[in-house]
Design a protein around this motif. Structure first.
Motif, mmCIF file in Angstrom:
data_model
loop_
_atom_site.group_PDB
_atom_site.id
_atom_site.type_symbol
_atom_site.label_atom_id
_atom_site.label_comp_id
_atom_site.label_asym_id
_atom_site.label_seq_id
_atom_site.Cartn_x
_atom_site.Cartn_y
_atom_site.Cartn_z
ATOM 1 N N GLN A 24 0.600 -1.346 0.082
ATOM 2 C CA GLN A 24 0.148 0.117 -0.134
ATOM 3 C C GLN A 24 0.785 1.383 0.001
ATOM 4 O OE1 GLN A 24 -2.716 0.227 2.994
ATOM 5 N NE2 GLN A 24 -3.836 1.973 2.262
ATOM 6 N N ASP A 27 1.981 1.457 -3.793
ATOM 7 C CA ASP A 27 1.415 1.365 -4.893
ATOM 8 C C ASP A 27 -0.011 1.531 -4.232
ATOM 9 O OD1 ASP A 27 0.629 -1.161 -7.276
ATOM 10 O OD2 ASP A 27 -0.360 0.924 -7.073
ATOM 11 N N MET A 28 -0.615 2.758 -4.505
ATOM 12 C CA MET A 28 -1.969 2.890 -3.788
ATOM 13 C C MET A 28 -3.320 2.207 -4.661
ATOM 14 S SD MET A 28 -1.982 3.831 -0.801
ATOM 15 C CE MET A 28 -3.691 3.850 -0.580
ATOM 16 N N GLU A 29 -2.574 1.925 -6.005
ATOM 17 C CA GLU A 29 -3.520 1.471 -6.952
ATOM 18 C C GLU A 29 -4.307 0.041 -6.466
ATOM 19 O OE1 GLU A 29 -5.195 3.178 -9.442
ATOM 20 O OE2 GLU A 29 -4.044 4.690 -8.659
ATOM 21 N N LEU A 31 -5.191 -2.408 -4.138
ATOM 22 C CA LEU A 31 -5.910 -2.769 -2.903
ATOM 23 C C LEU A 31 -7.181 -3.883 -3.372
ATOM 24 C CD1 LEU A 31 -5.979 0.340 -0.640
ATOM 25 C CD2 LEU A 31 -4.450 -1.368 -0.333
ATOM 26 N N HIS A 100 -12.760 -0.596 -1.349
ATOM 27 C CA HIS A 100 -11.494 0.330 -1.028
ATOM 28 C C HIS A 100 -11.117 1.061 -2.487
ATOM 29 C CE1 HIS A 100 -11.109 -0.568 3.034
ATOM 30 N NE2 HIS A 100 -10.850 -1.952 2.736
ATOM 31 N N LEU A 101 -10.849 2.333 -2.387
ATOM 32 C CA LEU A 101 -10.310 2.992 -3.640
ATOM 33 C C LEU A 101 -9.187 3.683 -3.261
ATOM 34 C CD1 LEU A 101 -13.795 4.316 -5.204
ATOM 35 C CD2 LEU A 101 -12.158 2.525 -6.028
ATOM 36 N N PRO A 102 -8.330 4.009 -4.140
ATOM 37 C CA PRO A 102 -6.958 4.931 -3.925
ATOM 38 C C PRO A 102 -7.155 6.219 -2.959
ATOM 39 C CG PRO A 102 -7.029 4.035 -6.140
ATOM 40 C CD PRO A 102 -8.406 3.720 -5.559
ATOM 41 N N ILE A 103 -6.356 6.556 -2.274
ATOM 42 C CA ILE A 103 -6.496 7.920 -1.794
ATOM 43 C C ILE A 103 -6.886 8.844 -2.712
ATOM 44 C CG2 ILE A 103 -5.077 9.756 -0.791
ATOM 45 C CD1 ILE A 103 -3.183 7.464 0.721
ATOM 46 N N TYR A 106 -4.404 14.139 -1.082
ATOM 47 C CA TYR A 106 -3.170 14.299 -0.710
ATOM 48 C C TYR A 106 -2.879 15.493 0.140
ATOM 49 C CZ TYR A 106 -1.962 9.663 -2.703
ATOM 50 O OH TYR A 106 -1.867 8.317 -2.969
ATOM 51 N N ARG A 168 -13.256 9.485 -8.291
ATOM 52 C CA ARG A 168 -11.932 8.683 -8.296
ATOM 53 C C ARG A 168 -10.847 9.626 -8.550
ATOM 54 N NH1 ARG A 168 -16.448 5.895 -7.874
ATOM 55 N NH2 ARG A 168 -16.253 3.720 -8.448
ATOM 56 N N THR A 169 -10.673 10.836 -9.064
ATOM 57 C CA THR A 169 -9.780 11.639 -9.051
ATOM 58 C C THR A 169 -10.131 13.136 -8.582
ATOM 59 O OG1 THR A 169 -9.790 12.042 -11.500
ATOM 60 C CG2 THR A 169 -8.471 10.435 -10.727
#
Ligand code: FRU
Length: 530
Positions: A24, A27-29, A31, A100-103, A106, A168-169
Motif C-alpha cells: 500500500q 502502490d495505492m492502486e 488494494l 476500497h479505492l485509492p487515496i 493528498y 476517483r480523481t
C-alpha cells in the motif's frame, strides 16, 4: 463471523498483512491483497467499515452519486497512529459492503487535508462541471503544520476540490483557500448543503467553542451569516465536525425541524469525545433553537447526545440522498480521542459505526433524535433464530439458539416487567471462555442504560432513560470488538469498543432482582462483508 479463526489462520493473516502494508505504501492502486487471513486479525470488525491497513479517524465527504455511497475518511497511510492527514476513500452500493479505492486527497503546500464534506453541484454553480456533467465538490479544511508549529493562529482554512469522474480523481481549486482564517486557532470541518429557499449553498463549520455559518452562490465565494453556540450546550472541549439538516417530525413532511450535530472533545457524558445535537429552525442565515429546548438545556442539562457510548465521534450525514429514498443517513468514527491511538489493534486502527438512519420524534419529554441501523444490514444476517416469549428470573443463554458460535451478532429483545416489581438490572452479557465479559443493559429504577466493559477494559458508561415505562426494546449489534446498543426504539444509543483476549461468542440475558418477560426476541449471526 463464525468463530473458527485458527492460530494458523491468524499467523497467515499477519504474514499477508505485512506484505499488504508494504504494497500500500508503494502502490495505492493495488488494494486489497490476499483473501487468506484478509480482515481476520484479532479484534478486526467483520461487518463494519475499517481501512485495509493503517490509521483512520473521522468519516468525510459522504455523498451519494450515481448509485454509489461515497465514504472518504481521515487517513494516515504510513502509520497506525494519527499523522499527516489524507482523505482515504471507499464506495458502497448498499451501505453494507465497501470497496476500497485509492487515496482521494493528498496534503499539498497549503497543508494537510482535515475533515470536510462533499456535494453534487447539480446546477454547476461552481463552473467546474463539463459537458453537462455536474461536478462533485469536496469542501475540507487545510491544516498548515508549519503555521501551527510557528505558533500562529491562522493555520486552518477551508478549501475545495472537484471531481468529474465519480470521485476517483480530484483537482484542487487554484483559488484555495475559499475561506481564509481570521486568526482563530480551531477553524475547521466544513459541512456544506444546498438551501433551496434561498438558492444558496450553506457551509457550517466549527470555530473554537461555536459554529460558523456561511453562504455562497457557487461554492467559491462565501459570506459570513452568523454564529451559534456560545454558552449553549456542552462546552467541556473544542467543538468539531458540525452538521445541519432538516428532518420531519414523526415522519410528517408537513412539520419539519432543523437538527444541528456538534461533536465535542473532550466533554462527552462518559468522558472524551462525543456528539451532541440541537433542534431548532434555520432560515438560510441563522439557526434558532426550539423555544422549549433552550429552557430544557439551561435547566441543568447541558446537552442531548446522539450516542451515550464512548465510541461514536465526528459523525455526520450523507449528502444528496435521492428524494425517493428520503432517509437522513449517518455514520460515525467508532473510537474516542481518549485512547484511539493506543487501542490494541495491529496493522490497522479504527472502524466506523454501522450506517444509521436519524429521525426526529416528538416524545413526552420533547423532540428527540432517534438512531437506528439501516435496514440494508438485514441482507447479511446469517441465521435468524427466534427467542421464544418466556419469563426470565435469573439467566438464559441466547447464543445457544444459533447452530454455530459467532462473534458477530444481531440481538433483538422486547422486555417487560410489572410496574411495581422492576428488576434491579437486566443485561445482555457477552462473554468468552477466559471469564471476560461485557454487560449491556438497563437499570429500570435508576432510569439508566449502561455498558459495563470493566472486564477487561475500562469503565461503566451510563445513559439517562427519560422514559419511565415498564417495557423496553434493546437491539444490539456485536462485531468482534464493538457493541452498538439501540434502546427504546433508537431513542437512546450507546456504542462501545472492547478488546477481550478471546472473542466473545456467548450471549446471555441476565436479570438481577425481580424477573422480566421476554415478549419477543431474535438472535442472528452476521456475515463478514470482507
Ligand atoms: C475530529 C478532528 C477534526 C479534524 C480531524 C483531524 O476527530 O479532530 O476536527 O478535522 O479530526 O484528523
Amino acid at each position: 463471523m463464525k468463530y473458527k479463526i485458527t492460530t494458523l489462520a491468524i499467523l497467515v493473516g499477519i504474514f499477508f498483512s505485512a506484505g499488504a502494508c508494504k504494497k500500500q505504501d508503494n502502490d495505492m492502486e493495488a488494494l486489497p491483497v490476499s483473501k487468506d487471513g484478509y480482515y481476520q486479525e484479532p479484534h478486526r470488525p467483520q461487518f463494519h467499515f475499517s481501512p485495509d491497513s493503517m490509521w483512520m479517524n473521522d468519516p468525510n465527504g459522504m455523498v451519494y452519486y450515481e448509485g454509489e455511497y461515497h465514504l472518504f475518511y481521515q487517513y494516515h497511510p504510513y502509520s497506525t497512529v494519527w499523522g499527516p492527514m489524507h482523505w482515504g476513500h471507499a464506495v458502497s452500493t448498499d451501505l453494507v459492503h465497501w470497496q476500497h479505492l485509492p487515496i482521494a486527497l493528498y496534503p499539498d503546500k497549503l497543508g494537510l487535508i482535515f475533515s470536510g464534506s462533499a456535494v453534487v453541484d447539480w446546477n454547476n454553480t461552481s463552473g467546474f462541471g463539463q459537458e453537462g456533467k455536474p461536478p462533485l465538490i469536496a469542501i475540507f479544511t487545510h491544516h498548515l503544520m508549519e503555521g501551527e508549529k510557528a505558533g500562529r493562529n491562522d493555520f486552518q482554512y477551508q478549501s475545495i476540490a472537484y471531481s468529474l469522474d465519480k470521485g476517483r480523481t480530484w483537482t484542487k481549486y487554484e483559488g484555495n483557500p475559499v475561506i481564509p482564517n481570521p486568526g482563530i486557532r480551531d477553524f475547521r470541518d466544513p459541512k456544506v448543503f444546498w438551501h433551496e429557499p434561498t438558492q444558496h449553498w450553506i457551509m457550517i463549520f466549527a470555530a473554537a467553542d461555536q459554529v460558523k455559518i456561511y453562504s455562497s452562490p457557487g461554492l467559491k465565494d462565501w459570506r459570513h451569516e452568523s454564529d451559534f453556540g456560545r454558552g449553549i450546550g456542552a462546552h467541556g472541549g473544542v467543538w468539531e465536525c458540525p452538521d445541519l439538516f432538516e428532518l420531519p417530525v414523526d415522519r410528517n413532511e408537513e412539520n419539519k425541524k432543523w437538527v444541528m450535530l456538534v461533536s465535542i472533545n473532550p466533554g462527552a457524558p462518559n468522558g472524551g469525545s462525543g456528539t451532541q445535537y440541537f433542534v431548532g429552525s434555520f432560515d438560510g442565515s441563522q439557526f434558532t433553537l426550539e423555544e422549549g429546548y433552550t429552557q430544557q438545556l439551561s435547566a441543568g442539562r447541558p446537552a442531548y447526545w446522539l450516542d451515550y457510548g464512548r465510541d461514536n465521534y465526528a459523525g455526520v450525514t450523507w449528502s444528496d440522498i435521492p428524494e425517493e429514498d428520503g432517509r437522513r443517513l449517518f455514520i460515525g468514527w467508532m473510537s474516542n480521542w481518549s485512547y484511539a491511538n493506543i487501542v490494541p489493534t495491529e496493522r490497522w486502527r479504527s472502524a466506523m459505526t454501522v450506517a444509521r438512519t436519524l429521525e426526529l420524534q416528538q416524545t413526552p419529554q420533547g423532540l428527540r433524535v432517534y438512531s437506528n441501523p439501516v435496514q440494508e444490514l438485514q441482507s447479511i444476517l446469517d441465521e435468524v433464530q427466534e427467542i421464544p416469549p418466556q419469563e426470565v428470573s435469573s439467566r438464559i443463554n441466547l447464543s445457544s439458539q444459533l447452530k454455530e458460535a459467532s462473534s458477530t451478532l444481531d440481538i433483538y429483545l422486547e422486555l417487560e416487567w410489572p410496574e411495581d416489581a422492576a428488576p434491579t438490572a437486566v443485561a445482555v452479557v457477552l462473554s468468552n471462555s477466559k471469564g471476560e465479559s461485557v454487560h449491556v443493559g438497563l437499570k429500570p429504577s435508576a432510569g439508566q442504560f449502561f455498558i459495563d466493559r470493566r472486564n477487561p477494559f475500562e469503565a461503566v458508561h451510563l445513559a439517562p432513560r427519560e422514559n419511565p415505562s415498564n417495557k423496553t426494546q434493546l437491539r444490539l449489534l456485536v462485531d468482534v470488538s464493538s457493541v452498538e446498543l439501540f434502546a427504546d426504539g433508537g431513542k437512546v444509543v450507546m456504542t462501545d469498543l472492547f478488546f477481550p483476549n478471546e472473542d466473545f461468542t456467548k450471549a446471555e440475558l441476565v436479570v438481577e432482582g425481580d424477573g422480566v418477560k421476554v415478549v419477543e426476541g431474535s438472535i442472528a449471526g452476521v456475515d463478514s462483508i470482507w
